[in-house]
Design a protein around this motif. Structure first.
Motif, mmCIF file in Angstrom:
data_model
loop_
_atom_site.group_PDB
_atom_site.id
_atom_site.type_symbol
_atom_site.label_atom_id
_atom_site.label_comp_id
_atom_site.label_asym_id
_atom_site.label_seq_id
_atom_site.Cartn_x
_atom_site.Cartn_y
_atom_site.Cartn_z
ATOM 1 N N LEU A 410 43.613 -8.571 66.419
ATOM 2 C CA LEU A 410 43.774 -9.073 67.342
ATOM 3 C C LEU A 410 44.373 -8.198 68.607
ATOM 4 C CD1 LEU A 410 44.227 -13.009 66.233
ATOM 5 C CD2 LEU A 410 42.137 -12.473 66.807
ATOM 6 N N SER A 411 44.100 -9.357 69.673
ATOM 7 C CA SER A 411 45.344 -8.288 71.132
ATOM 8 C C SER A 411 46.379 -8.740 70.510
ATOM 9 C CB SER A 411 44.374 -8.226 71.714
ATOM 10 O OG SER A 411 44.375 -9.631 71.889
ATOM 11 N N SER A 412 47.687 -8.279 71.238
ATOM 12 C CA SER A 412 48.756 -9.554 71.716
ATOM 13 C C SER A 412 49.579 -10.904 72.041
ATOM 14 C CB SER A 412 49.744 -8.172 72.305
ATOM 15 O OG SER A 412 49.452 -8.136 74.035
ATOM 16 N N ILE A 413 48.194 -10.421 72.905
ATOM 17 C CA ILE A 413 48.094 -12.205 73.632
ATOM 18 C C ILE A 413 47.254 -13.033 72.755
ATOM 19 C CG2 ILE A 413 46.834 -13.717 75.305
ATOM 20 C CD1 ILE A 413 47.029 -10.763 77.211
ATOM 21 N N ARG A 414 46.257 -12.330 71.897
ATOM 22 C CA ARG A 414 45.685 -13.314 71.306
ATOM 23 C C ARG A 414 46.727 -13.668 69.651
ATOM 24 N NH1 ARG A 414 41.870 -17.395 71.173
ATOM 25 N NH2 ARG A 414 42.874 -18.572 69.569
ATOM 26 N N LYS A 415 46.849 -12.946 69.515
ATOM 27 C CA LYS A 415 47.689 -12.645 68.089
ATOM 28 C C LYS A 415 49.298 -13.553 68.471
ATOM 29 C CE LYS A 415 48.608 -8.515 66.138
ATOM 30 N NZ LYS A 415 48.952 -7.152 66.248
ATOM 31 N N LYS A 416 49.872 -13.415 69.890
ATOM 32 C CA LYS A 416 51.449 -14.639 70.137
ATOM 33 C C LYS A 416 50.520 -16.088 69.927
ATOM 34 C CE LYS A 416 54.090 -16.418 73.460
ATOM 35 N NZ LYS A 416 54.814 -15.722 74.900
ATOM 36 N N LYS A 417 49.546 -16.125 70.514
ATOM 37 C CA LYS A 417 48.729 -17.688 70.188
ATOM 38 C C LYS A 417 48.516 -18.569 68.964
ATOM 39 C CE LYS A 417 45.051 -20.103 72.394
ATOM 40 N NZ LYS A 417 43.711 -20.215 74.224
ATOM 41 N N THR A 418 48.027 -16.651 67.781
ATOM 42 C CA THR A 418 47.817 -17.263 66.821
ATOM 43 C C THR A 418 48.985 -17.995 65.616
ATOM 44 O OG1 THR A 418 45.429 -16.170 65.994
ATOM 45 C CG2 THR A 418 46.703 -17.157 64.306
ATOM 46 N N LEU A 419 49.768 -17.044 66.289
ATOM 47 C CA LEU A 419 51.503 -17.263 65.523
ATOM 48 C C LEU A 419 51.940 -18.494 65.626
ATOM 49 C CD1 LEU A 419 52.564 -14.073 65.289
ATOM 50 C CD2 LEU A 419 51.808 -15.501 63.332
ATOM 51 N N SER A 420 51.669 -18.768 67.095
ATOM 52 C CA SER A 420 52.605 -20.067 67.753
ATOM 53 C C SER A 420 51.725 -20.860 67.145
ATOM 54 C CB SER A 420 51.566 -19.952 69.103
ATOM 55 O OG SER A 420 52.846 -18.707 69.914
ATOM 56 N N TRP A 421 50.508 -21.195 66.874
ATOM 57 C CA TRP A 421 49.608 -22.270 66.095
ATOM 58 C C TRP A 421 50.198 -22.105 64.483
ATOM 59 C CZ3 TRP A 421 47.082 -26.082 67.764
ATOM 60 C CH2 TRP A 421 46.495 -26.339 68.961
ATOM 61 N N LEU A 422 50.598 -22.009 63.862
ATOM 62 C CA LEU A 422 50.846 -21.136 63.031
ATOM 63 C C LEU A 422 52.282 -21.545 62.731
ATOM 64 C CD1 LEU A 422 50.972 -20.041 59.837
ATOM 65 C CD2 LEU A 422 51.402 -18.417 60.297
ATOM 66 N N LEU A 423 53.247 -21.508 63.619
ATOM 67 C CA LEU A 423 54.818 -22.077 63.929
ATOM 68 C C LEU A 423 54.301 -23.235 63.730
ATOM 69 C CD1 LEU A 423 57.381 -21.469 64.215
ATOM 70 C CD2 LEU A 423 57.384 -20.797 66.517
ATOM 71 N N ARG A 424 54.231 -24.173 64.956
ATOM 72 C CA ARG A 424 53.774 -25.325 65.381
ATOM 73 C C ARG A 424 53.436 -25.969 64.207
ATOM 74 N NH1 ARG A 424 51.126 -23.956 71.307
ATOM 75 N NH2 ARG A 424 53.284 -23.251 71.874
ATOM 76 N N GLY A 425 52.401 -25.912 63.146
ATOM 77 C CA GLY A 425 51.643 -26.021 62.409
ATOM 78 C C GLY A 425 53.236 -26.617 61.382
ATOM 79 N N TYR A 426 53.814 -25.309 60.820
ATOM 80 C CA TYR A 426 54.882 -25.399 59.930
ATOM 81 C C TYR A 426 56.062 -26.679 60.618
ATOM 82 C CZ TYR A 426 53.853 -21.656 57.326
ATOM 83 O OH TYR A 426 52.886 -20.676 56.114
ATOM 84 N N ILE A 427 55.861 -26.386 62.209
ATOM 85 C CA ILE A 427 57.002 -27.766 62.369
ATOM 86 C C ILE A 427 56.360 -28.984 62.137
ATOM 87 C CG2 ILE A 427 58.104 -28.097 64.998
ATOM 88 C CD1 ILE A 427 57.910 -25.121 65.754
ATOM 89 N N LYS A 428 55.179 -29.320 62.534
ATOM 90 C CA LYS A 428 54.906 -30.542 62.295
ATOM 91 C C LYS A 428 54.629 -30.869 61.063
ATOM 92 C CE LYS A 428 50.522 -33.576 63.274
ATOM 93 N NZ LYS A 428 49.136 -33.241 63.488
ATOM 94 N N GLY A 429 54.711 -29.791 59.468
ATOM 95 C CA GLY A 429 54.722 -30.080 58.383
ATOM 96 C C GLY A 429 56.466 -30.437 58.222
ATOM 97 N N GLY A 430 57.356 -29.804 58.617
ATOM 98 C CA GLY A 430 58.616 -29.498 58.435
ATOM 99 C C GLY A 430 58.705 -29.329 57.835
ATOM 100 N N HIS A 431 58.320 -28.319 57.591
ATOM 101 C CA HIS A 431 58.188 -26.962 56.399
ATOM 102 C C HIS A 431 59.184 -25.119 58.055
ATOM 103 C CE1 HIS A 431 55.285 -28.575 54.049
ATOM 104 N NE2 HIS A 431 54.431 -28.726 55.661
ATOM 105 N N PHE A 432 60.171 -26.376 57.784
ATOM 106 C CA PHE A 432 61.115 -24.793 58.592
ATOM 107 C C PHE A 432 61.215 -23.751 58.497
ATOM 108 C CE2 PHE A 432 61.930 -29.509 59.895
ATOM 109 C CZ PHE A 432 60.806 -29.194 61.167
ATOM 110 N N ASN A 433 62.017 -23.955 56.297
ATOM 111 C CA ASN A 433 61.777 -22.389 56.060
ATOM 112 C C ASN A 433 60.835 -21.548 56.907
ATOM 113 O OD1 ASN A 433 64.708 -22.931 55.403
ATOM 114 N ND2 ASN A 433 63.746 -23.248 52.648
ATOM 115 N N ASP A 434 59.571 -22.263 56.315
ATOM 116 C CA ASP A 434 58.296 -21.286 56.773
ATOM 117 C C ASP A 434 58.390 -20.811 58.506
ATOM 118 O OD1 ASP A 434 57.175 -20.681 53.863
ATOM 119 O OD2 ASP A 434 57.310 -23.069 54.492
ATOM 120 N N ALA A 435 58.572 -21.470 58.520
ATOM 121 C CA ALA A 435 58.886 -21.853 60.443
ATOM 122 C C ALA A 435 59.546 -20.475 60.454
ATOM 123 C CB ALA A 435 58.645 -23.170 61.559
ATOM 124 N N ALA A 436 61.253 -20.494 60.099
ATOM 125 C CA ALA A 436 61.542 -19.739 61.256
ATOM 126 C C ALA A 436 61.212 -18.594 60.537
ATOM 127 C CB ALA A 436 63.118 -19.615 60.034
#
Length: 507
Positions: A410-436
């Motif tokens: 993926l391009s850097s813009i698309r890569k940031k978007k994907t990782l942001s979705w991953l991060l928010r998924g971890y936050i929503k599920g309360g998995h903060f170590n994985d989020a970090a």
């Protein structure tokens, strides 16, 4: 162009027509009430109904020959050009001969066709649409016109308007749906092919008059008789009454009604058109989406203390309702597959994907992503990201690994978007170590998470410290954010109860 104001009436349909050469005597009452038909841009004819006799009103009565059969009929001619041609003698003779019913209409018209203009033939159609006339004769006249290739656009519009009027009157007077279907069969037998679906028009009539049950009964009767549908759409799928009625229900937000319509028809032994299953699956998606919105709103009220949290019994009911909707969607998808239309498989997987996303089912949604790809169409990047976030919130390690494998290309813009979705998924599920860890991975790629995302991770880790006492992940993240100038100096406080000692450290 032919136009009309008002609709035909049909109160007593006396016989069911079958396609044959035998003449049936079909009397249909009152077809027009104050209808104006503009014909050939030269003549308009107003048919006025009074309680005794329908009449043609004439502006030039002196030019109208004595017409014994039509003593109560006068002709109103309004000329719009310098041509003052009046109705020919052949027109009146044709009316008289057709009224006698001693010969087939086709024989009469064949004998007199050279003496009748297209305008006069249209007036014959309208004449036999009046109250007390043999209205089947109008259909026979049209059939003859079609066979003689004398049906132009204006004549077609006139006949279609007559048929629509008859159908509408049948529905208004709450006649049996079998009579309405009979009329459509008659229309098909005489070769009346409007450039729109008459079945859809009938369903619209029922719907607009508030006869929802009548619309369902009509669709059921059409399916019971096995009346065919017309091909519709570039992809060649067959549109039909079931799908159209389901769509009408969806347009009013009655998603569950649309789903139940298609399922009930199929389970009663009928065969709705295959495309109706896809429409019903779309209704499942919409219902799940609305249900998810309602749940989010309910949870928001609960967090704000406006209402009590759902108890275990209510939670179970919520999950059961969602599961039942998903089961309906899967059943519909299986019926599409059973029909053997391979071109629809991509649409099936697309709707299943949307269903599982709305229901928050990460594993099932991921399977549909790969199924779509195998069927020949890859979902867009946003769908991959949404499924990734759902899987992250549920900490599904396998799907996360598989979905993240595509990130390297993926391009850097698309890569940031994907990782942001991953991060928010971890936050929503309360998995903060994985989020970090995800925040640190983004920084390693030279990507900077949004401020609110960083703050949410730090807040979650800080709350966990108070519960577990583990500060390593928190310290590691703070240091990395500080190195990237994304966080200011931090003061860490550590209280050792045993020694009644506070340790303060600048980070």
């Amino acid at each position: 162009m032919a136009s009309n104001h008002g609709f035909a009436s049909l109160t007593d349909l006396g016989i069911t027509y079958t396609c044959s050469s035998k003449r049936y005597h079909l009397l249909v009452p009152q077809i027009y009430r104050n209808i104006i038909v503009h014909s050939c841009s030269r003549v308009s004819m107003t048919i006025c109904n009074n309680s005794q006799n329908p009449r043609f009103v004439s502006a030039k009565k002196s030019k109208i020959r004595d017409f014994r059969l039509l003593k109560s009929v006068e002709l109103d001619r309004f000329l719009t050009s310098d041509d003052e041609d009046e109705m020919s003698e052949g027109f009146f003779e044709a009316i008289e001969e057709l009224e006698r019913m001693t010969r087939e209409p086709s024989d009469v018209l064949e004998e007199m066709h050279d003496r009748l203009s297209t305008r006069e033939l249209r007036l014959v159609l309208v004449y036999f649409s009046q109250e007390g006339r043999d209205s089947w004769c109008a259909l026979e006249v049209f059939e003859w016109l079609r066979k003689e290739n004398r049906v132009d656009e204006e004549t077609m519009e006139l006949m279609v308007s007559l048929m629509c009027g008859w159908v509408k009157k049948l529905i208004e007077e709450k006649n049996d749906v079998a009579d309405v279907v009979d009329l459509l069969v008659d229309m098909n037998c005489v070769g009346l092919k409007p450039n729109f679906s008459m079945m859809e028009k009938v369903i619209s009539f029922y719907w607009e008059m508030g006869e929802k049950a009548g619309a369902v009964a009509f669709v059921r009767e059409v399916l019971r008789r096995g009346i065919g549908y017309q091909n519709n759409g570039e992809e060649g799928h067959k549109a039909g009454p079931t799908g159209y009625l389901a769509w009408k229900m969806m347009a009013e937000g009655k998603y569950l009604d649309a789903v139940n319509l298609v399922i009930n028809l199929r389970e009663s032994g009928l065969r709705p058109e295959v495309y109706s299953y896809l429409i019903a699956m779309t209704a499942v998606v919409n219902e799940l989406n609305e249900f998810a919105k309602a749940l989010r709103k309910l949870n928001g009220f609960s967090k704000n203390g406006l209402i009590a949290e759902l108890d275990s019994e209510n939670v179970q009911l919520v999950e059961q309702y969602q599961s039942d909707l998903l089961a309906d969607g899967v059943r519909l998808s299986n019926w599409v597959v059973e029909e053997g239309v391979s071109s629809l498989h991509v649409m099936v997987h697309d709707r299943l994907l949307s269903m599982y996303i709305c229901a928050g089912r990460g594993l099932e949604a991921e399977r549909q992503l790969w199924s779509m790809k195998l069927a020949g169409k890859e979902a867009d990047g946003d769908h991959y990201d949404i499924v990734l976030a759902i899987c992250a919130s549920q900490k599904e390690a396998g799907p996360i690994t598989r979905l993240m494998s595509r990130m390297e290309v993926l391009s850097s813009i698309r890569k940031k978007k994907t990782l942001s979705w991953l991060l928010r998924g971890y936050i929503k599920g309360g998995h903060f170590n994985d989020a970090a860890e995800t925040v640190i991975k983004m920084l390693d790629y030279g990507l900077y998470p949004e401020f609110l995302d960083r703050a949410a991770v730090l807040r979650g880790l800080r709350n966990r410290i108070q519960q577990s006492g583990n500060v390593e992940t928190y310290l590691k993240l703070c240091k990395r954010l500080s190195d990237e100038n994304l966080a200011g100096p931090c003061l860490l406080y550590l209280h050792m109860k045993r020694h009644k000692l506070w340790i303060i450290k600048m980070l």
